[in-house]
Design a protein around this motif. Sequence first.
Motif, PDB file in Angstrom:
ATOM      1  N   HIS A 125     -32.462  22.867 -42.731  1.00  0.00           N
ATOM      2  CA  HIS A 125     -33.454  23.206 -44.007  1.00  0.00           C
ATOM      3  C   HIS A 125     -34.084  24.484 -43.753  1.00  0.00           C
ATOM      4  O   HIS A 125     -34.153  25.364 -42.717  1.00  0.00           O
ATOM      5  N   TRP A 126     -34.455  25.269 -44.964  1.00  0.00           N
ATOM      6  CA  TRP A 126     -35.393  26.505 -45.082  1.00  0.00           C
ATOM      7  C   TRP A 126     -36.651  25.905 -44.690  1.00  0.00           C
ATOM      8  O   TRP A 126     -37.105  25.060 -44.837  1.00  0.00           O
ATOM      9  N   SER A 127     -37.669  26.929 -44.342  1.00  0.00           N
ATOM     10  CA  SER A 127     -38.981  26.771 -44.077  1.00  0.00           C
ATOM     11  C   SER A 127     -39.735  26.280 -44.982  1.00  0.00           C
ATOM     12  O   SER A 127     -40.657  25.500 -44.870  1.00  0.00           O
ATOM     13  N   VAL A 160     -37.321  33.816 -41.390  1.00  0.00           N
ATOM     14  CA  VAL A 160     -37.740  32.733 -40.429  1.00  0.00           C
ATOM     15  C   VAL A 160     -36.442  32.233 -40.008  1.00  0.00           C
ATOM     16  O   VAL A 160     -36.261  32.068 -38.771  1.00  0.00           O
ATOM     17  N   SER A 161     -35.397  31.962 -40.718  1.00  0.00           N
ATOM     18  CA  SER A 161     -34.044  31.608 -40.196  1.00  0.00           C
ATOM     19  C   SER A 161     -33.411  32.472 -39.190  1.00  0.00           C
ATOM     20  O   SER A 161     -33.045  32.035 -38.236  1.00  0.00           O
ATOM     21  N   SER A 198     -37.817  20.830 -36.082  1.00  0.00           N
ATOM     22  CA  SER A 198     -36.374  20.409 -35.754  1.00  0.00           C
ATOM     23  C   SER A 198     -35.597  21.000 -36.793  1.00  0.00           C
ATOM     24  O   SER A 198     -34.328  21.410 -36.720  1.00  0.00           O
ATOM     25  N   ARG A 199     -35.972  20.538 -38.084  1.00  0.00           N
ATOM     26  CA  ARG A 199     -35.188  20.864 -39.292  1.00  0.00           C
ATOM     27  C   ARG A 199     -34.872  22.339 -39.558  1.00  0.00           C
ATOM     28  O   ARG A 199     -33.710  22.649 -39.853  1.00  0.00           O
ATOM     29  N   VAL A 200     -35.874  22.923 -39.091  1.00  0.00           N
ATOM     30  CA  VAL A 200     -35.207  24.582 -39.175  1.00  0.00           C
ATOM     31  C   VAL A 200     -34.507  24.964 -37.882  1.00  0.00           C
ATOM     32  O   VAL A 200     -33.804  25.847 -38.067  1.00  0.00           O
ATOM     33  N   HIS A 201     -34.843  24.398 -36.878  1.00  0.00           N
ATOM     34  CA  HIS A 201     -34.375  24.807 -35.637  1.00  0.00           C
ATOM     35  C   HIS A 201     -33.008  24.431 -35.603  1.00  0.00           C
ATOM     36  O   HIS A 201     -32.061  25.399 -34.977  1.00  0.00           O
ATOM     37  N   THR A 202     -32.621  23.543 -36.298  1.00  0.00           N
ATOM     38  CA  THR A 202     -30.979  22.943 -36.176  1.00  0.00           C
ATOM     39  C   THR A 202     -30.272  23.651 -37.400  1.00  0.00           C
ATOM     40  O   THR A 202     -29.064  23.250 -37.683  1.00  0.00           O
TER      41      THR A 202
END
Length: 528
Positions: free
Chosen positions: A156-158, A19-20, A149-153
């Motif tokens: 955080h991991w999904s 995902v990342s 937004s925590r994953v997009h930036t």
Amino acid sequence: MNVWLGRKFHRVGRFDRAVSRAVAGIPVSAVDGGLLRLTRSANYSLLWTGVATALAVRPGATRRAALRGMVSVGGASFVVNVVLKSLVARRRPAAELLPLPRRLINAPTSSSFPSGHSAAAAAFATAVALESPRTALAVAPLAATVAYSRVHTGVHWSSDVVVGAAVGTAVALATRRWWPVRESDEAQAHIVAEVPLLTDGKGLVLLVNPVSGAPGYDPTEDVKAALPAATVLRTEIGRDCVEQLEEALGAQPDKALAVGAAGGDGTIAAAATVALRNALPLVVIPTGTLNHFARDLGVYDLLEVVDATGAGEAVGVDIAGVELETDEGTRTFHWINTASLGAYPDLVRRREQWQDRWGKWPAFTAALIVTLRRSEPIRVRLNGQWHDLWFVFVGNSAYHPHGAVPAFRSRLDDGLLDVRWLRADLKFSRTRAVLALMLAAIGRSKVYSEKQVNELIVHLNAPESVAADGEVLGEASRLRFTVAGQVPTYRRDEDNPRWATRARPHHRRPLARLWDFRRGRPQNRDLD
């Protein structure tokens, strides 16, 4: 088992990395800057504090949603940041994998698992949905965007986001144990088929209490303009409301068709007494501060009263009675909500004083602690046995939830009295009661008891004050509580197609804001 868990975590790790990488491959655009600003705005739950402040401006469901939302955010933040992050250490994603315009300058250094931002967002959105589903339609997309937004930036991991959101949702749902959600804005009651049509209020004798409700607002002229054919009286200082209404009924040239009141629960109870005595239907106009009875009845504003009386729509409602036996004889009073003995009136007074600032359940807990600390137990005989009790609560119809603090009624015509009491003759009864309330286990505590009955006779070893609907009725050593009878009470039938365009308000608003009497039509567009 360890091998099995290791495989599971390995699969989660592979999914997170996939995902990342996919997110890192998204082309740089103006969206990146917006998500950076949004995710920073959610630091320390500032975003949700601002949304809650905006929602709290409007009384009713949105204000309750704001209060429940902030309580849920606080609980979710504690579980995630204090408990789970200290138990599970996880490295955050490598910021170097992201394009530079997408990275947070001050990236967090705490454990990555789980996401506190996602927990707070999900907790707030879920809490709002419990109280105001319509409002949640706007809040939920914002919460989902914060979580993404925590994953997009890249902070955080999904899986951090998924688990954080699950924790926040669970915390918000758990608040229902302490703070029950009312699924309907009106209690059920059987429909009365035939009640008089009160066109423009013709045949109605109505008493207005100008000092109840908002300071500086006298609803008398608004009521007269909405019901121009009604006989409208104002309460007189030092005069009994029941006597004033009885006198007005006797002075009518033609037989009155209905009796009513505009005011708080005490004024409504007086009108209900007169209605029961004279076999007349009741009109309720909520202009008090709290309007417990009108809220359970489902009458929120003057427009609904005009609709219901003009169409002849009503439901049957129980009216409770209490007989006070003293050395001078027996006196009978009628009441519509609750009656109580002991410390309960002080408890309610303190809760209502504090609940606008703290919320109902925190205010009730604080009020219970203060009241139990300062009050003295009373000696009462219930079920043939003598007990030392802190208070006795008697509700007109069964209150919900059971085994918890009574909050609302689901029916107004069940013919029951809801009796609840808190024992003082058990060791550490006050401490046990407070702890049980905080743990949402008061219904399983030995200090608490409840039952639903048709009649209740109470003996006291010394005269004690009894209160009903916020008014002290007097002192007595023997009391008899009953369901005195039923009164047809006007309420708009929401299933009637003619009201399809009438929006049901979810809170009480001042009458002058709901009705433009100069134009003779609703002022609010949603009521046209």
